[in-house]
Enzyme design. Structure first.
Site, short mmCIF file in Angstrom:
data_model
loop_
_atom_site.label_atom_id
_atom_site.label_comp_id
_atom_site.label_asym_id
_atom_site.label_seq_id
_atom_site.Cartn_x
_atom_site.Cartn_y
_atom_site.Cartn_z
N CYS A 175 4.02 -25.82 3.37
CA CYS A 175 4.26 -27.17 3.89
C CYS A 175 2.96 -27.96 4.04
O CYS A 175 2.95 -29.17 3.86
CB CYS A 175 5.02 -27.11 5.20
N ASN A 183 15.07 -27.95 8.48
CA ASN A 183 15.09 -26.84 7.53
C ASN A 183 16.49 -26.64 6.96
O ASN A 183 17.51 -26.87 7.64
CB ASN A 183 14.51 -25.55 8.13
N CYS A 216 3.88 -24.17 7.93
CA CYS A 216 3.51 -23.02 7.11
C CYS A 216 2.56 -23.48 6.00
O CYS A 216 2.38 -24.68 5.76
CB CYS A 216 4.75 -22.33 6.53
N CYS A 224 11.68 -25.62 4.26
CA CYS A 224 11.22 -25.96 5.61
C CYS A 224 11.48 -27.44 5.90
O CYS A 224 11.57 -28.27 4.98
CB CYS A 224 9.72 -25.71 5.74
N GLU A 235 9.47 -29.71 7.08
CA GLU A 235 8.40 -30.61 6.61
C GLU A 235 8.57 -30.91 5.12
O GLU A 235 8.37 -32.05 4.67
CB GLU A 235 7.02 -29.97 6.82
N GLU A 257 18.53 -23.78 4.83
CA GLU A 257 18.48 -22.40 4.33
C GLU A 257 19.54 -22.19 3.25
O GLU A 257 20.29 -23.11 2.89
CB GLU A 257 18.64 -21.44 5.51
N1 THU Z 1 10.41 -23.30 9.12
C1 THU Z 1 10.26 -24.66 9.01
O1 THU Z 1 11.20 -25.39 8.71
N2 THU Z 1 9.03 -25.17 9.25
C2 THU Z 1 7.96 -24.47 9.71
O2 THU Z 1 6.90 -25.05 9.94
C3 THU Z 1 8.09 -23.02 9.94
C4 THU Z 1 9.34 -22.39 9.45
C5 THU Z 1 11.76 -22.74 8.90
C6 THU Z 1 11.95 -21.92 7.66
C7 THU Z 1 13.15 -21.08 8.04
O3 THU Z 1 14.34 -21.81 7.77
C8 THU Z 1 13.03 -20.89 9.52
O4 THU Z 1 12.08 -21.87 9.97
C9 THU Z 1 12.52 -19.51 9.94
O5 THU Z 1 11.36 -19.19 9.25
#
Ligand code: THU
Length: 141
Positions: A97, A47, A94, A58, A60, A49
Protein backbone atom coordinates in the site's frame (compact mmCIF):
# COMPACT_ATOMS: atom_id res chain seq x y z
CA UNK A 1 -5.10 23.68 1.58
CA UNK A 2 -3.68 23.11 5.06
CA UNK A 3 -4.30 20.02 7.11
CA UNK A 4 -5.74 21.54 10.29
CA UNK A 5 -7.28 19.76 13.26
CA UNK A 6 -10.81 20.00 11.90
CA UNK A 7 -9.84 18.54 8.52
CA UNK A 8 -7.88 15.76 10.22
CA UNK A 9 -10.93 14.88 12.29
CA UNK A 10 -13.08 14.85 9.14
CA UNK A 11 -10.59 12.60 7.35
CA UNK A 12 -10.41 10.18 10.27
CA UNK A 13 -14.22 10.09 10.50
CA UNK A 14 -14.37 9.29 6.77
CA UNK A 15 -11.91 6.41 7.27
CA UNK A 16 -14.05 5.02 10.10
CA UNK A 17 -17.18 5.31 7.97
CA UNK A 18 -15.41 3.50 5.11
CA UNK A 19 -14.35 0.68 7.44
CA UNK A 20 -18.05 -0.01 8.08
CA UNK A 21 -18.24 -1.23 4.46
CA UNK A 22 -15.23 -3.53 4.77
CA UNK A 23 -15.70 -6.93 3.21
CA UNK A 24 -13.47 -8.88 5.56
CA UNK A 25 -15.28 -12.15 6.40
CA UNK A 26 -12.03 -14.17 6.46
CA UNK A 27 -9.79 -12.00 8.60
CA UNK A 28 -12.58 -10.28 10.51
CA UNK A 29 -10.24 -7.29 10.48
CA UNK A 30 -12.09 -4.33 8.92
CA UNK A 31 -9.94 -1.47 7.72
CA UNK A 32 -10.87 1.93 6.32
CA UNK A 33 -8.77 4.48 4.48
CA UNK A 34 -9.50 8.05 3.46
CA UNK A 35 -7.48 10.14 1.01
CA UNK A 36 -7.59 13.95 1.14
CA UNK A 37 -6.91 15.82 -2.09
CA UNK A 38 -5.89 19.44 -2.61
CA UNK A 39 -9.34 20.38 -3.94
CA UNK A 40 -10.86 19.27 -0.63
CA UNK A 41 -12.22 15.98 -1.96
CA UNK A 42 -12.03 12.90 0.24
CA UNK A 43 -11.92 9.48 -1.45
CA UNK A 44 -12.37 6.43 0.77
CA UNK A 45 -11.77 2.71 0.57
CA UNK A 46 -12.18 -0.41 2.69
CA UNK A 47 -10.49 -3.78 2.53
CA UNK A 48 -12.07 -6.26 0.14
CA UNK A 49 -11.25 -9.91 0.74
CA UNK A 50 -11.81 -12.98 -1.38
CA UNK A 51 -12.53 -16.69 -0.84
CA UNK A 52 -9.13 -17.12 -2.46
CA UNK A 53 -7.52 -15.51 0.58
CA UNK A 54 -4.37 -14.21 -1.07
CA UNK A 55 -6.37 -11.94 -3.35
CA UNK A 56 -7.39 -9.58 -0.53
CA UNK A 57 -7.20 -5.89 -1.36
CA UNK A 58 -6.24 -3.47 1.39
CA UNK A 59 -8.33 -0.39 2.14
CA UNK A 60 -5.59 2.01 1.00
CA UNK A 61 -5.24 0.23 -2.34
CA UNK A 62 -8.99 0.31 -2.93
CA UNK A 63 -9.07 4.04 -2.13
CA UNK A 64 -6.22 4.74 -4.55
CA UNK A 65 -7.90 2.68 -7.28
CA UNK A 66 -11.11 4.64 -6.76
CA UNK A 67 -9.26 7.97 -6.93
CA UNK A 68 -7.29 7.10 -10.06
CA UNK A 69 -10.44 5.58 -11.55
CA UNK A 70 -12.25 8.88 -11.03
CA UNK A 71 -9.52 10.63 -12.99
CA UNK A 72 -7.46 12.02 -10.14
CA UNK A 73 -3.77 12.39 -10.91
CA UNK A 74 -1.84 13.74 -7.95
CA UNK A 75 -2.88 16.32 -5.38
CA UNK A 76 -2.78 13.82 -2.53
CA UNK A 77 -2.29 15.71 0.76
CA UNK A 78 -3.11 13.23 3.50
CA UNK A 79 -4.22 9.69 4.18
CA UNK A 80 -5.99 8.32 7.26
CA UNK A 81 -5.96 4.60 8.01
CA UNK A 82 -8.02 2.92 10.72
CA UNK A 83 -8.42 -0.69 11.78
CA UNK A 84 -11.64 -1.36 13.67
CA UNK A 85 -10.09 -4.35 15.48
CA UNK A 86 -6.67 -2.79 15.90
CA UNK A 87 -5.35 -2.69 19.43
CA UNK A 88 -3.77 0.26 21.18
CA UNK A 89 -1.14 0.55 18.45
CA UNK A 90 -2.28 2.32 15.29
CA UNK A 91 -1.94 0.29 12.10
CA UNK A 92 0.35 1.55 9.39
CA UNK A 93 -0.09 0.85 5.67
CA UNK A 94 1.48 -2.41 4.50
CA UNK A 95 4.45 -2.28 2.15
CA UNK A 96 2.39 -2.80 -0.99
CA UNK A 97 0.00 0.00 0.00
CA UNK A 98 2.89 2.39 0.61
CA UNK A 99 3.98 1.76 -2.98
CA UNK A 100 0.42 2.15 -4.29
CA UNK A 101 -0.02 5.42 -2.36
CA UNK A 102 3.31 6.63 -3.72
CA UNK A 103 2.01 6.37 -7.28
CA UNK A 104 -0.75 8.95 -6.82
CA UNK A 105 1.47 11.13 -4.62
CA UNK A 106 4.28 11.12 -7.16
CA UNK A 107 1.94 12.16 -9.98
CA UNK A 108 1.43 15.49 -8.18
CA UNK A 109 4.83 15.64 -6.45
CA UNK A 110 3.28 15.77 -2.98
CA UNK A 111 4.50 14.03 0.16
CA UNK A 112 1.25 13.18 1.95
CA UNK A 113 0.91 12.96 5.70
CA UNK A 114 -0.17 9.48 6.70
CA UNK A 115 -2.37 9.45 9.81
CA UNK A 116 -2.30 6.04 11.45
CA UNK A 117 -5.20 5.95 13.85
CA UNK A 118 -6.03 3.86 16.89
CA UNK A 119 -8.67 4.43 19.53
CA UNK A 120 -6.43 6.66 21.61
CA UNK A 121 -3.64 7.67 19.30
CA UNK A 122 -2.87 9.25 15.93
CA UNK A 123 0.59 8.53 14.61
CA UNK A 124 1.69 10.88 11.84
CA UNK A 125 4.37 10.12 9.29
CA UNK A 126 5.21 11.49 5.88
CA UNK A 127 4.80 8.91 3.14
CA UNK A 128 8.45 9.56 2.20
CA UNK A 129 9.45 8.42 5.70
CA UNK A 130 7.37 5.25 5.39
CA UNK A 131 8.74 4.55 1.91
CA UNK A 132 12.18 6.12 1.45
CA UNK A 133 13.90 6.01 -1.94
CA UNK A 134 10.61 5.08 -3.57
CA UNK A 135 10.38 3.74 -7.09
CA UNK A 136 7.85 5.78 -9.04
CA UNK A 137 6.66 7.00 -12.42
CA UNK A 138 9.70 9.27 -12.87
CA UNK A 139 11.98 6.24 -12.85
CA UNK A 140 10.36 5.09 -16.09
CA UNK A 141 10.54 8.48 -17.83
N1 THU B 1 -5.32 -4.47 5.66
C1 THU B 1 -5.65 -3.25 5.10
O1 THU B 1 -6.70 -3.09 4.48
N2 THU B 1 -4.77 -2.23 5.27
C2 THU B 1 -3.65 -2.28 6.03
O2 THU B 1 -2.95 -1.27 6.14
C3 THU B 1 -3.29 -3.52 6.72
C4 THU B 1 -4.09 -4.72 6.37
C5 THU B 1 -6.29 -5.57 5.51
C6 THU B 1 -5.89 -6.70 4.61
C7 THU B 1 -6.75 -7.83 5.14
O3 THU B 1 -8.04 -7.76 4.54
C8 THU B 1 -6.90 -7.53 6.61
O4 THU B 1 -6.50 -6.17 6.78
C9 THU B 1 -6.03 -8.40 7.52
O5 THU B 1 -4.72 -8.39 7.09
Amino acid sequence: MMLNEELEAELIAAAYAAAEHAYAPYSDYPVGAALLFDDGAIVTGCNVENASYGLALCAETVAVAKALGEGRRGGLLAVAVVGLKAGAEPITPCGRCRQVLNEVAALGATDPQVLCVSKDDVRRAALSALLPHAFGPSNLA
